[in-house]
Design a protein around this motif. Structure first.
Motif, PDB file in Angstrom:
ATOM      1  N   ARG A 146       0.849  -0.895   0.140  1.00 55.90           N
ATOM      2  CA  ARG A 146       0.194   0.044   0.120  1.00 55.90           C
ATOM      3  C   ARG A 146       0.931   1.234   0.086  1.00 55.90           C
ATOM      4  NH1 ARG A 146      -6.009  -1.160  -0.190  1.00 55.90           N
ATOM      5  NH2 ARG A 146      -6.315  -3.392   0.750  1.00 55.90           N
ATOM      6  N   HIS A 147       2.302   1.270  -0.003  1.00 57.55           N
ATOM      7  CA  HIS A 147       3.054   2.524  -0.156  1.00 57.55           C
ATOM      8  C   HIS A 147       3.085   3.260   1.357  1.00 57.55           C
ATOM      9  CE1 HIS A 147       3.270   1.324  -4.110  1.00 57.55           C
ATOM     10  NE2 HIS A 147       4.633   1.553  -4.205  1.00 57.55           N
ATOM     11  N   SER A 163       1.576   7.362   4.633  1.00 57.75           N
ATOM     12  CA  SER A 163       1.056   7.051   3.195  1.00 57.75           C
ATOM     13  C   SER A 163       2.446   7.615   2.181  1.00 57.75           C
ATOM     14  CB  SER A 163      -0.240   7.498   3.084  1.00 57.75           C
ATOM     15  OG  SER A 163      -0.476   7.086   1.948  1.00 57.75           O
ATOM     16  N   ALA A 220       2.123   6.954  -1.161  1.00 53.59           N
ATOM     17  CA  ALA A 220       1.364   6.256  -1.872  1.00 53.59           C
ATOM     18  C   ALA A 220       1.961   8.005  -2.956  1.00 53.59           C
ATOM     19  CB  ALA A 220      -0.173   5.921  -1.736  1.00 53.59           C
ATOM     20  N   THR A 221       1.605   9.090  -2.826  1.00 55.04           N
ATOM     21  CA  THR A 221       2.169   9.886  -3.842  1.00 55.04           C
ATOM     22  C   THR A 221       3.052  10.420  -3.682  1.00 55.04           C
ATOM     23  OG1 THR A 221       1.079  11.163  -2.105  1.00 55.04           O
ATOM     24  CG2 THR A 221      -0.556  10.745  -3.960  1.00 55.04           C
ATOM     25  N   ASP A 273      -5.264   2.674   7.881  1.00 59.78           N
ATOM     26  CA  ASP A 273      -5.599   3.553   7.140  1.00 59.78           C
ATOM     27  C   ASP A 273      -5.866   5.201   7.766  1.00 59.78           C
ATOM     28  OD1 ASP A 273      -3.874   2.492   5.866  1.00 59.78           O
ATOM     29  OD2 ASP A 273      -4.776   1.837   4.554  1.00 59.78           O
TER      30      ASP A 273
END
Length: 406
Positions: free
Chosen positions: A231-232, A242, A244-245, A406
């Motif tokens: 899920r990065h 996170s 993710a970006t 999350d």
């Protein structure tokens, strides 16, 4: 309703589409068209099934609202199974309300199940749980109860709640045996495989091993500093950061975690994060900038300390550091994860499920097709993509939807 229609409906409810077709195959009245459409759907001819159901809906008169609503629900189920996620949600909700108002609780519950399944499929788990809240299927037929239990299990699996998932799947298996429908039993047994197959790889202190889903749940609850490559996200107990970006930052964090308890050299960090074969001063300057950004992101869970040859990751507190990686890594893993369910997906449906642009998904499919990992079926708007499930390749941790922290 005449006896042939009644017998055909009972055959379909028992999972016998051929028995139903023997009774209504040559009839063109509205009820027969609807039953023929459902039978063709059970046999896997979705195109013919949709055409028959549309014809049935047109054939039913304006006063036959319940029959028309049932056709809409059947068409929505075909759309879900064939991964046509762009099918209008409002039509299904209108049909569900109509069935509920007219006292058809069984089909209204089935419509609700379809709505929740779609929400879970595209990762909108909070909405799916709200839709299920307060709904008790205890007095409904086995088929609806089994579908409800499968949905509960699916959401629990996505949230890594393995005890809840096992209980729901055990209930679904019991209900499926009560119903005596082979296809339903097969669906439950397929869902059970998600709990018995490796779900991820654990990398710690230069060692690697496969983890089952309940082991992943235990790892995330252990308080260890987990660099979650599925899920990065960087996780430490209840805290989650996170990235993710921020792919460069995540790559740096993973490289540092794989080197823990030692340090990672600057050359290794430059090679993995920037793919720099021959680093110059500009690369080193960028590395210092990105390391500074990583420090700021991870300040609550870990420190990034400079060493003589590079950098080291130091967790806050006496935590173990580990990497949670997918069992099979490479480009376009999220697309492969969705296709691994064995269903034929449209590129537009993949885009909806992944929250990506249609063009991005199409480029990924083209690359996977060139590599021989996916196969196209059909042409134009009817084109679908699929791949046979890869043994040992799970999809749970790559699918859309948040995990507990999350």
């Amino acid at each position: 309703m005449d006896s042939l229609i009644t017998a055909a409906a009972r055959a379909l409810a028992a999972g016998d589409p051929l028995g139903a077709l023997k009774r209504v195959a040559l009839r063109e009245d509205a009820p027969a068209l609807a039953l023929r459409g459902i039978a063709m759907a059970q046999l896997g001819d979705f195109t013919r099934a949709k055409a028959l159901l549309k014809s049935a809906a047109r054939a039913f008169g304006p006063k036959e609202a319940v029959a028309r609503a049932r056709c809409v629900v059947a068409e929505a189920e075909i759309a879900l199974v064939s991964r046509d996620l762009g099918w209008p949600e409002r039509a299904l909700e209108t049909a569900r309300v109509t069935l509920d108002i007219h006292g058809d609780s069984v089909n209204a519950a089935h419509a609700r199940n379809l709505q929740v399944r779609r929400l879970a499929l595209i990762g909108r788990l909070d909405e799916a749980e709200r839709a299920l809240a307060g709904f008790d299927p205890a007095l409904l037929p086995p088929l609806v109860r089994a579908g409800h239990a499968l949905i509960v299990a699916g959401i629990a699996i996505r949230r890594l709640q393995t005890k809840v998932a096992r209980a729901a799947l055990a209930q679904a298996h019991e209900v499926a045996r009560e119903a005596g429908i082979p296809a339903l039993t097969a669906e439950v047994e397929s869902a059970l495989l998600a709990l018995t197959m490796p779900a991820a790889r654990l990398i710690v202190r230069n060692e690697e091993r496969a983890l089952l889903l309940d082991e992943v749940e235990a790892l995330l609850a252990s308080g260890a500093l987990v660099i979650d490559a599925c899920r990065h996200v960087v996780r430490a107990g209840e805290k989650a950061v996170s990235l993710a970006t921020r792919p460069v930052l995540f790559t740096l964090a993973r490289t540092l975690a794989e080197a823990w308890p030692g340090d990672a050299s600057r050359e290794a960090l430059l090679a993995t994060a920037f793919r720099a074969r021959h680093a110059d001063e500009s690369h080193r300057a960028r590395l210092r900038v990105e390391i500074g950004r990583l420090r700021a992101e991870l300040r609550d869970v870990a420190e990034v300390r400079a060493t003589a040859r590079g950098f080291a990751l130091v967790p806050v507190g006496s935590r173990e550091v580990c990497v949670l990686a997918p069992p099979a890594e490479g480009q376009h893993g999220a697309v492969l994860a969705l296709l691994a369910d064995g269903e034929a997906w449209a590129s537009s449906a993949l885009a909806i499920a992944l929250g990506a642009s249609a063009r991005t998904v199409q480029r990924a499919l083209d690359a996977l097709c060139t590599a021989g990992k996916v196969l196209p079926i059909g042409q134009g708007r009817a084109r679908r993509w699929m791949t046979p499930p890869v043994p040992g390749f799970p999809t749970v941790l790559l699918l859309p939807g948040p995990l507990p922290s999350d």
